[in-house]
Design a protein around this motif. Structure first.
Motif, mmCIF file in Angstrom:
data_model
loop_
_atom_site.group_PDB
_atom_site.id
_atom_site.type_symbol
_atom_site.label_atom_id
_atom_site.label_comp_id
_atom_site.label_asym_id
_atom_site.label_seq_id
_atom_site.Cartn_x
_atom_site.Cartn_y
_atom_site.Cartn_z
ATOM 1 N N UNK A 151 -8.103 2.314 6.230
ATOM 2 C CA UNK A 151 -7.844 1.984 4.820
ATOM 3 C C UNK A 151 -6.761 0.906 4.739
ATOM 4 N N UNK A 152 -6.978 -0.050 3.856
ATOM 5 C CA UNK A 152 -6.009 -1.146 3.705
ATOM 6 C C UNK A 152 -4.999 -0.781 2.612
ATOM 7 N N UNK A 153 -3.741 -1.093 2.881
ATOM 8 C CA UNK A 153 -2.695 -0.892 1.885
ATOM 9 C C UNK A 153 -1.977 -2.214 1.668
ATOM 10 N N UNK A 154 -1.367 -2.381 0.509
ATOM 11 C CA UNK A 154 -0.629 -3.632 0.276
ATOM 12 C C UNK A 154 0.575 -3.724 1.208
ATOM 13 N N UNK A 155 0.979 -4.936 1.528
ATOM 14 C CA UNK A 155 2.201 -5.126 2.314
ATOM 15 C C UNK A 155 3.412 -4.864 1.409
ATOM 16 N N UNK A 156 4.544 -4.621 2.047
ATOM 17 C CA UNK A 156 5.786 -4.421 1.299
ATOM 18 C C UNK A 156 6.062 -5.621 0.400
ATOM 19 N N UNK A 157 5.709 -6.816 0.890
ATOM 20 C CA UNK A 157 5.961 -8.025 0.128
ATOM 21 C C UNK A 157 5.257 -8.019 -1.213
ATOM 22 N N UNK A 158 3.982 -7.628 -1.199
ATOM 23 C CA UNK A 158 3.232 -7.603 -2.455
ATOM 24 C C UNK A 158 3.745 -6.511 -3.390
ATOM 25 N N UNK A 159 4.116 -5.382 -2.815
ATOM 26 C CA UNK A 159 4.675 -4.299 -3.638
ATOM 27 C C UNK A 159 5.995 -4.769 -4.263
ATOM 28 N N UNK A 160 6.750 -5.529 -3.487
ATOM 29 C CA UNK A 160 8.031 -6.051 -3.994
ATOM 30 C C UNK A 160 7.803 -6.988 -5.174
ATOM 31 N N UNK A 178 -4.944 -1.678 -6.467
ATOM 32 C CA UNK A 178 -6.201 -1.611 -7.222
ATOM 33 C C UNK A 178 -6.327 -2.690 -8.281
ATOM 34 N N UNK A 179 -5.251 -2.929 -9.025
ATOM 35 C CA UNK A 179 -5.374 -3.880 -10.126
ATOM 36 C C UNK A 179 -5.166 -5.319 -9.675
ATOM 37 N N UNK A 180 -4.279 -5.509 -8.716
ATOM 38 C CA UNK A 180 -3.953 -6.878 -8.322
ATOM 39 C C UNK A 180 -4.776 -7.338 -7.128
ATOM 40 N N UNK A 181 -4.885 -6.512 -6.111
ATOM 41 C CA UNK A 181 -5.607 -6.945 -4.905
ATOM 42 C C UNK A 181 -7.064 -6.473 -4.920
#
Ligand SMILES: *[C@@H]1O[C@H](CO)[C@@H](O)[C@H](O)[C@H]1NC(C)=O
Ligand SMILES: *[C@@H]1O[C@H](CO)[C@@H](O)[C@H](O)[C@H]1NC(C)=O
Ligand SMILES: *[C@@H]1O[C@H](CO)[C@@H](O)[C@H](O)[C@H]1NC(C)=O
Ligand SMILES: *[C@@H]1O[C@H](CO)[C@@H](O)[C@H](O)[C@H]1NC(C)=O
Ligand SMILES: *[C@@H]1O[C@H](CO)[C@@H](O)[C@H](O)[C@H]1NC(C)=O
Length: 369
Positions: free
Chosen positions: A294-303, A279-282
């Motif tokens: 629904x789109x979710x962040x990839x593991x990479x972005x969460x990392x 929500x805040x970054x993407x």
């Protein structure tokens, strides 16, 4: 009679003094406790480290090793790891990195969720309607602290190693291994690719469908950070650590059916980290049209978000995709191609690449590839 009255009077004075003491103690507790929370002094003294000692600048500058008192584990004594480092990176305020302790703890995750608003979101962005599953899964874990070795480094330099094909033949392995903290994700292997991606792994972010199940990949120095996307993932953790048979029902693809890591090596990522990424970054919408996944962040972005919470310097490797060649390799391992990534319905790669470009352009991160 008189004696008796004096006696009772004396008692009531004692009582009053006691009462004043108790009230004063309560007020002090309230002030301290309130301050702790307000400053997000959010650290757990799991290994018995006292925060006051380690937060003192003299500790940081003199580099003296201090042996900590043995304290019982308490969830209240939290503070942020960033406080041990005197170098306050500029990105902290620019990115609005308010300090979230990244792992959930069995004894206070409900309270922390209430504090951060995670009780208002369902998985993967909060704990709403999955509290019991979280409770079960967390009951199988021994602790929720940072690995002790990493916790003792004041100013952490971290590298987040993506699984991108761009890492092939770049011989960055030695460089990657030189960081304090090395964050990898999913089943990106180290074995056989040491020259290009290094040997060490401090954290590995995974979910049941992406965690290693072949013991050949076991590394005793790795802490596995489980990203929870659905209640089934928590049930899976509970079952697998309890030695139960896993049914593959309810997963995107076949999950790991055996656990190669010790339960002491496993943490559960606070869903606020995932929520912040989305929500805040993407700037993902909170609702998607019915016909859209629904789109979710990839593991990479969460990392990367996790890295910003535990590191003072964040470097990246393996995060670039070659969109111009659909046949170019997606990962540094295996033979999946870019065309597979471009078809992905669960992520918004465009949004992620745009965000990454911003991070790199503004020098919030250093990109090695
Ligand atoms: C990497 O190097 C190996 C051997 O040096 C070579 O066979 C391979 O084609 C190279 N791969 C890429 C993607 O350049
Ligand atoms: C784990 O860490 C220890 C101490 O740093 C090191 O000696 C050992 O080689 C590491 N093991 C692996 C598999 O990386
Ligand atoms: C990609 O690979 C396919 C089949 O493997 C081939 O037909 C196509 O020409 C390739 N495209 C490019 C741009 O190399
Ligand atoms: C690569 O592709 C071939 C055939 O397309 C397959 O047999 C092989 O198992 C694949 N290798 C890996 C590592 O996935
Ligand atoms: C992906 O994100 C971009 C904004 O960066 C947006 O314009 C686009 O519509 C999104 N695509 C999907 C499929 O959600």
């Amino acid at each position: 009679m008189l004696l008796c009255r004096v006696h009772t009077h004396g008692l009531s004075v004692m009582k009053r003094i006691l009462l004043v003491f108790i009230l004063a103690a309560a007020v002090m507790y309230g002030i301290l406790h309130g301050n702790l929370w307000r400053n997000n002094f959010y650290w757990i003294s799991f290994y018995g480290q006292t925060s006051s000692v380690r937060a003192s600048p003299s500790y940081v500058t003199s580099g003296v090793t201090i042996s900590y008192n043995e304290l019982p584990p308490t969830a209240v004594e939290r503070r942020n790891a960033l406080d041990t480092c005197l170098l306050k990176p500029a990105f902290e305020s620019l990115l609005g990195v308010d300090k979230i302790y990244p792992f959930l703890c069995a004894n206070d995750f409900i309270r922390v969720a209430g504090f951060q608003g995670s009780n208002k979101f369902e998985l993967p962005y909060g704990i709403k309607r999955a509290e019991q599953f979280f409770r079960l899964a967390l009951s199988r874990l021994q602790n929720c602290g940072l690995p002790s070795e990493e916790d003792s480094i004041a100013c952490r330099r971290c590298v987040v190693v993506g699984n991108g094909g761009v890492l092939r033949n770049k011989t960055l392995g030695e460089k990657i291994d030189s960081y304090d903290v090395i964050i990898r994700m999913n089943n990106g292997p180290v074995i056989g690719y040491e020259e290009d991606v290094g040997r060490r792994t401090t954290f590995r972010l995974s979910y049941p469908e992406s965690i290693f199940s072949d013991p050949i990949h076991y590394d005793p120095n790795t802490t596995v950070v489980l990203i929870v996307f659905k209640p089934r993932d928590l049930k899976w953790l509970w079952e697998i650590l309890g030695g139960q048979k896993i049914s593959a029902k309810g997963f995107w693809k076949k999950p790991a059916l055996n656990m190669i890591y010790k339960s002491s090596q496993i943490r559960i990522l606070d869903p606020s980290i995932t929520r912040k990424t989305a929500y805040e970054w993407l700037h993902f919408p909170t609702r998607f049209p019915k016909k859209e996944k629904p789109k979710h962040p990839t593991t990479g972005l969460i990392a990367i978000t996790l890295a910003f919470h535990i590191c003072h310097e964040v470097h990246l490797a393996g995060f670039k995709y070659d969109f111009t060649d659909r046949n170019s390799s997606l990962h540094y391992y295996g033979n999946e191609t870019m065309s597979q990534m471009m078809q992905n319905e669960y992520h918004n790669i465009t949004a992620e690449q745009k965000f990454l470009k911003k991070l790199i352009d503004k020098n919030f991160v250093v990109n090695l590839t």
